[in-house]
Scaffold this active site. Structure first.
Site, PDB file in Angstrom:
ATOM      1  N   HIS A  53       0.938  -1.167   0.035  1.00 46.93           N
ATOM      2  CA  HIS A  53      -0.023  -0.006  -0.093  1.00 46.93           C
ATOM      3  C   HIS A  53       0.932   1.234   0.089  1.00 46.93           C
ATOM      4  CE1 HIS A  53      -2.990  -2.690   2.299  1.00 46.93           C
ATOM      5  NE2 HIS A  53      -3.746  -2.197   1.090  1.00 46.93           N
ATOM      6  N   LYS A  55     -17.714  -6.182   6.457  1.00 46.20           N
ATOM      7  CA  LYS A  55     -16.535  -7.115   6.613  1.00 46.20           C
ATOM      8  C   LYS A  55     -16.150  -6.952   8.101  1.00 46.20           C
ATOM      9  CE  LYS A  55     -14.319  -6.452   2.375  1.00 46.20           C
ATOM     10  NZ  LYS A  55     -12.848  -5.781   1.561  1.00 46.20           N
ATOM     11  N   ARG A  65      -2.189  -6.136  -8.562  1.00 47.79           N
ATOM     12  CA  ARG A  65      -1.044  -7.285  -8.264  1.00 47.79           C
ATOM     13  C   ARG A  65      -1.035  -8.271  -9.508  1.00 47.79           C
ATOM     14  NH1 ARG A  65      -3.098  -7.943  -2.148  1.00 47.79           N
ATOM     15  NH2 ARG A  65      -4.825  -7.124  -3.489  1.00 47.79           N
ATOM     16  N   SER A  89      -2.845  -7.913   2.840  1.00 46.39           N
ATOM     17  CA  SER A  89      -3.257  -7.708   4.206  1.00 46.39           C
ATOM     18  C   SER A  89      -3.397  -9.138   4.858  1.00 46.39           C
ATOM     19  CB  SER A  89      -4.243  -6.456   4.442  1.00 46.39           C
ATOM     20  OG  SER A  89      -3.908  -5.492   4.059  1.00 46.39           O
TER      21      SER A  89
HETATM   22  P1  ADP Z   1      -9.851  -3.632  -0.529  1.00 43.61           P
HETATM   23  O1  ADP Z   1     -10.777  -4.358   0.637  1.00 43.61           O
HETATM   24  O2  ADP Z   1     -10.415  -2.378  -1.209  1.00 43.61           O
HETATM   25  O3  ADP Z   1      -9.392  -4.519  -1.563  1.00 43.61           O
HETATM   26  P2  ADP Z   1      -7.167  -3.478   0.260  1.00 43.61           P
HETATM   27  O4  ADP Z   1      -6.714  -2.776   1.506  1.00 43.61           O
HETATM   28  O5  ADP Z   1      -6.945  -4.773   0.327  1.00 43.61           O
HETATM   29  O6  ADP Z   1      -8.644  -2.880   0.273  1.00 43.61           O
HETATM   30  O7  ADP Z   1      -6.369  -2.901  -0.898  1.00 43.61           O
HETATM   31  C1  ADP Z   1      -6.598  -1.527  -1.404  1.00 43.61           C
HETATM   32  C2  ADP Z   1      -5.805  -1.223  -2.592  1.00 43.61           C
HETATM   33  O8  ADP Z   1      -4.572  -1.627  -2.709  1.00 43.61           O
HETATM   34  C3  ADP Z   1      -6.426  -2.513  -4.001  1.00 43.61           C
HETATM   35  O9  ADP Z   1      -6.541  -1.578  -5.128  1.00 43.61           O
HETATM   36  C4  ADP Z   1      -5.328  -3.300  -3.768  1.00 43.61           C
HETATM   37  O10 ADP Z   1      -5.231  -4.129  -5.115  1.00 43.61           O
HETATM   38  C5  ADP Z   1      -4.176  -2.524  -3.547  1.00 43.61           C
HETATM   39  N1  ADP Z   1      -3.008  -3.412  -3.119  1.00 43.61           N
HETATM   40  C6  ADP Z   1      -3.172  -4.114  -2.003  1.00 43.61           C
HETATM   41  N2  ADP Z   1      -1.910  -4.510  -1.712  1.00 43.61           N
HETATM   42  C7  ADP Z   1      -0.989  -4.297  -2.712  1.00 43.61           C
HETATM   43  C8  ADP Z   1       0.309  -4.650  -2.936  1.00 43.61           C
HETATM   44  N3  ADP Z   1       0.946  -5.370  -2.393  1.00 43.61           N
HETATM   45  N4  ADP Z   1       0.786  -3.939  -4.227  1.00 43.61           N
HETATM   46  C9  ADP Z   1      -0.115  -3.009  -5.034  1.00 43.61           C
HETATM   47  N5  ADP Z   1      -1.290  -2.736  -4.873  1.00 43.61           N
HETATM   48  C10 ADP Z   1      -1.700  -3.370  -3.606  1.00 43.61           C
END
Ligand code: ADP
Length: 174
Positions: free
Chosen positions: A20, A44, A93, A131
């Site tokens: 992130h 969630k 990703r 996460s």
């Molecule tokens: P959500 O529940 O909205 O998917 P996340 O916190 O899991 O929330 O992810 C938020 C954004 O960050 C999403 O667009 C996700 O694809 C991106 N993201 C999460 N981890 C990574 C990573 N390792 N590299 C690039 N983008 C990421």
């Protein structure tokens, strides 16, 4: 300020990872203002509550006048309108992210034609970082220091220590 210079980066951030943070850092190179919007979604069940997630994002990003950390409830598109932004920033990703992101981006564009979703490809070291993987590893006592920033490392240690304490108590009670 040109509206197209403001982007909103929404997500659960449960908890924020180095993946992130990479998107945030690179987003700041592109947009004049970036709003990290932590979703407060009742459906969630997060490991960290909304206040904890916000605090961890704040501690991780530090202070930067071009960066804001905020939270929102309900539809993202309503929040985007309220903030007078037109760009949603998301990270991609593996190919597995694509279908989900494509569906959400199409829906949001349908709901508001003025809103565009822009994607940044993950940086290679974080391509398999999520996460949920971090939580899984940390819950079994694994070391997640290369996946998350220091405030999150600490928070995960506390969270899972507290959980194993309460499990111990359960056993004692039985
Ligand atoms: P959500 O529940 O909205 O998917 P996340 O916190 O899991 O929330 O992810 C938020 C954004 O960050 C999403 O667009 C996700 O694809 C991106 N993201 C999460 N981890 C990574 C990573 N390792 N590299 C690039 N983008 C990421």
């Amino acid at each position: 300020m040109n509206q197209h210079r403001i982007a909103v980066y929404p997500g659960s951030f449960d908890p924020i990872t180095l993946g992130h943070l990479d998107i945030i850092t690179r987003g700041l190179e592109i947009f004049e203002r970036l709003i990290v919007a932590v979703a407060n979604n009742d459906e969630k069940t997060p490991l960290f509550n909304i206040d904890e997630r916000l605090e961890l994002v704040r501690q991780t990003v530090g202070s930067n006048p071009r960066l804001e950390v905020d939270t929102f409830n309900g539809l993202l598109i309503d929040y985007i309108r309220r903030r007078k932004a037109h760009i949603i920033l998301r990270g991609l990703r593996a190919v597995t992210d694509f279908e989900y992101e494509y569906q959400i981006a199409q829906t949001n564009h349908q709901l508001d034609k003025n809103t565009e979703t822009l994607f940044l490809m993950t940086s290679l070291p974080y391509a398999f970082l999520s996460s949920s993987v971090v939580k899984e590893v940390a819950s079994h006592g694994g070391n997640v220091d290369s996946f998350v920033p220091p405030p999150v490392q600490e928070a995960l240690r506390k969270k899972f220590a507290a959980r194993s304490d309460s499990r111990d108590n359960d056993i004692v009670r039985i």
